[in-house]
Structure formats: structure tokens, C-alpha cells
Design an enzyme around this catalytic site. Structure first.
Site, PDB file in Angstrom:
ATOM      1  CB  ALA A  66      12.162 -45.911  32.170  1.00 48.92           C
ATOM      2  N   GLY A 110      16.837 -45.417  30.549  1.00 43.04           N
ATOM      3  CA  GLY A 110      16.431 -43.938  30.592  1.00 43.04           C
ATOM      4  C   GLY A 110      17.656 -42.954  31.430  1.00 43.04           C
ATOM      5  CD  GLU A 113      17.105 -43.762  26.600  1.00 35.25           C
ATOM      6  OE1 GLU A 113      16.283 -44.128  27.671  1.00 35.25           O
ATOM      7  OE2 GLU A 113      16.562 -44.021  25.447  1.00 35.25           O
ATOM      8  CD  GLU A 133      16.786 -49.217  27.248  1.00 40.49           C
ATOM      9  OE1 GLU A 133      17.791 -49.714  26.766  1.00 40.49           O
ATOM     10  OE2 GLU A 133      16.663 -47.892  27.768  1.00 40.49           O
TER      11      GLU A 133
END
Ligand SMILES: CCCCCCCCCCCCC[C@H](O)CC(=O)SCCNC(=O)CCNC(=O)[C@H](O)C(C)(C)COP(=O)(O)OP(=O)(O)OC[C@H]1O[C@@H](n2cnc3c(N)ncnc32)[C@H](O)[C@@H]1OP(=O)(O)O
Length: 259
Positions: A66, A110, A113, A133
Site C-alpha cells: 500500500a 498489500g 495481499e 507491515e
């Protein structure tokens, strides 16, 4: 088909291709990127000519996570208020057509993911996966702790989520996260060939097979066996199933009508 700022969408025959296109930021994922992916999946899912969707990035990064620069100033209520599902963030995971993540380079946070929201991950030998993260003082927030643990088991998922380390393509394949590894310069050829093979099958039968496998990933054995049985029986309502078995007996290729 819609035009986008952060992704490139094209089709090759029966294969839709969604390419992340933020190379200067290693394809960092913002809400805007997820909105565009969702819109692209809407378009491709509505296109009867498309039988399989490939999601990919650049040679250096599928997606490095992200967008940290976008997230840094945010507080609880900002993130709490931004309903990721409401903007279609998981739209690719809810696509009824089969999806393939073609991963080269970094698939982190992300990015990992997003790859796990796809049905199949085909990795270049340059691919590196991780959920770092924790190094940023946060945790995975769009499925990393859930899909990774189901895919590779608690111990390795915990290792990746707590140490923030990456695993290379070989470890990812050994762990079951990745379906197959290919030379980096052959990644898209291999991914598109697999997608074309899938798209050549009966689309309703492929959707049923996808639903049944996902139930094994998401529920109990008893529930999954019940779903599989019902879908198996349902295939006997398909013209494609009757045609497929007749074609085998007559030693010819089936002509699927996707019904
Ligand atoms: C309501 C507000 C919403 C805000 C956005 C929300 C998006 C929607 C998703 C929400 C939920 C997300 C949940 C997810 O689990 C959380 C995360 O993914 S957190 C991020 C996890 N990823 C990482 O920690 C990896 C970060 N990157 C790196 O460690 C390194 O870049 C690398 C991958 C090891 C590569 O290193 P290098 O080869 O040295 O390359 P650089 O570091 O120099 O990077 C080049 C260039 O790209 C920029 N960049 C890289 N990664 C990101 C990133 N994730 N976000 C933003 N920018 C990134 C980097 O800063 C460099 O840019 P430059 O400094 O040159 O301008």
C-alpha cells in the site's frame, strides 16, 4: 473499455490483462489504484469474450505494498472511515471468472495481499513475497494474516508477519503460496498461456470449480464436500458437460457453448 490513470488494461483473445502502472513507486497501491482495478474487473467480468483475467506489475515489482506516503498522515478515523470493501478493494477476490497473478519482483504487504486475492499465483524466479507491515508499526490489513496463513500454514505466516522478512520464489512455491515458478522473461507468456487454457474450458464449469476450491480454502471439510457435491451435480445440467463427455468418446475436441 474504461481508461485509467494507474493501471493499463488490455485483452488478448479470451484473456483480460490488468497491469499495475506506477513504476516510480514500485506499483504502490492507493485507494485510487484499487478503485481502478475494481472498475477494470467489472468491465472484464461483463465481457463474455473474456474467460480469464491476468493481473501483473513490472519486472521490478508486482506491487511493493500500500502507498506508505498516502497512509503516513492518516489516523484511526481516516482508515476506519475508508471502507476498503465499499470501494471495491477486494473486487478481484469476488470475480467469478478465474484470475491469475503474474508476479515478478516485489509482492509485499498489500502487493502480496492483492496477489493472494487471485486464484493462482505464477511467479517469476525474481519474485519476492512478504508482509513487512510490522516494520512500519502496523499489520497486514487486506487479508495478509488470513489468506497467507491458510495458504502456507501458521508458523511460516507468523514468521513473515512478525519478522517482516521476504521469501523468494522457491520458498514461496515450496510453501504452497505459488503455483509454479517460471523464468522472468517467460512470465507473461506462461501466465497468458495458462489463462488461455482456462478460458478454453467451459466458463460455467470453470466458475463452479473455482467456487468449490475457494470453499475448501474458506470453510470446513463437511461444508466444502456439500458444496462440491451440489456443484458437481449442477455440471450435469450443462450442455458443455454433455458435449465434453461426448467429445471424449468420439475422440474429438469439445465445442463449448458456455452453458
Ligand atoms: C485512507 C487512506 C488510504 C491510503 C492508501 C491505502 C491503500 C489501500 C490499502 C489499505 C490497506 C493496506 C494494508 C497493507 O497490508 C499495508 C501495506 O501494504 S504497508 C506497506 C508494505 N510494504 C512495504 O513496507 C515495502 C516498502 N518498500 C520497500 O521496502 C522498498 O521500497 C523495497 C520494496 C524493498 C525496494 O527497495 P529499493 O529497491 O531500495 O527501492 P526504493 O525503496 O528506493 O523504492 C523506489 C521508490 O518507490 C517508493 N516506494 C516503494 N515502496 C513504496 C510503498 N509501499 N509506498 C510508497 N512508496 C513506495 C520509494 O519511496 C521510492 O520512491 P522515491 O523515494 O524514490 O520517491
Amino acid at each position: 473499455m474504461s481508461t485509467f490513470e494507474h493501471i493499463i488494461v488490455e485483452s488478448k483473445g479470451a484473456v483480460g490483462i490488468v497491469k499495475l502502472n506506477r513504476p516510480k513507486m514500485l506499483n504502490a497501491l492507493s485507494f485510487g489504484v484499487f478503485r481502478e482495478i475494481a472498475a477494470a474487473v467489472d468491465d472484464l467480468e461483463a465481457d463474455d469474450a473474456i474467460g480469464c483475467i491476468v493481473v501483473t506489475g513490472s519486472d521490478k515489482a508486482f506491487a511493493a505494498g500500500a502507498d506508505i506516503k498516502e497512509m503516513q498522515p492518516k489516523g484511526f478515523i481516516d482508515m476506519f472511515s475508508e471502507d476498503f470493501a465499499a470501494i471495491g478493494g477486494d473486487r478481484i477476490a469476488r470475480c467469478r471468472k478465474p484470475t491469475i497473478a503474474a508476479v515478478a519482483g516485489y509482492a509485499l504487504g498489500g502487493g502480496c495481499e492483492l496477489a493472494m486475492m487471485c486464484d493462482i499465483i505464477i511467479a517469476a524466479d525474481t519474485a519476492k513475497f512478504g508482509q513487512p507491515e510490522i516494520t512500519l508499526g502496523t499489520i497486514p490489513g487486506i487479508g495478509g494474516t488470513q489468506r497467507l496463513t491458510r495458504a502456507i500454514g501458521k508458523s511460516k505466516a507468523m514468521d513473515l508477519c512478525l519478522t517482516g522478512r521476504m521469501m523468494d520464489a522457491a520458498e514461496a512455491e515450496r510453501s504452497g503460496l505459488v503455483s509454479r515458478i517460471v523464468p522472468a522473461d517467460k512470465l507473461m507468456d506462461e501466465a497468458i498461456a495458462a489463462a488461455e487454457k482456462i478460458a478454453s474450458m467451459s466458463q460455467p464449469a470453470a466458475a463452479m470449480a473455482k467456487e468449490a476450491v475457494n470453499r475448501a480454502f474458506e470453510t470446513t471439510l463437511a461444508e466444502g464436500m456439500s458444496v462440491e457435491r451440489n456443484l458437481f451435480h449442477a455440471t450435469f445440467a450443462l450442455e458443455d458437460r454433455s458435449e465434453g463427455m461426448a467429445a471424449f468418446i468420439e475422440k474429438r475436441k469439445p465445442v463449448n457453448k458456455n452453458r
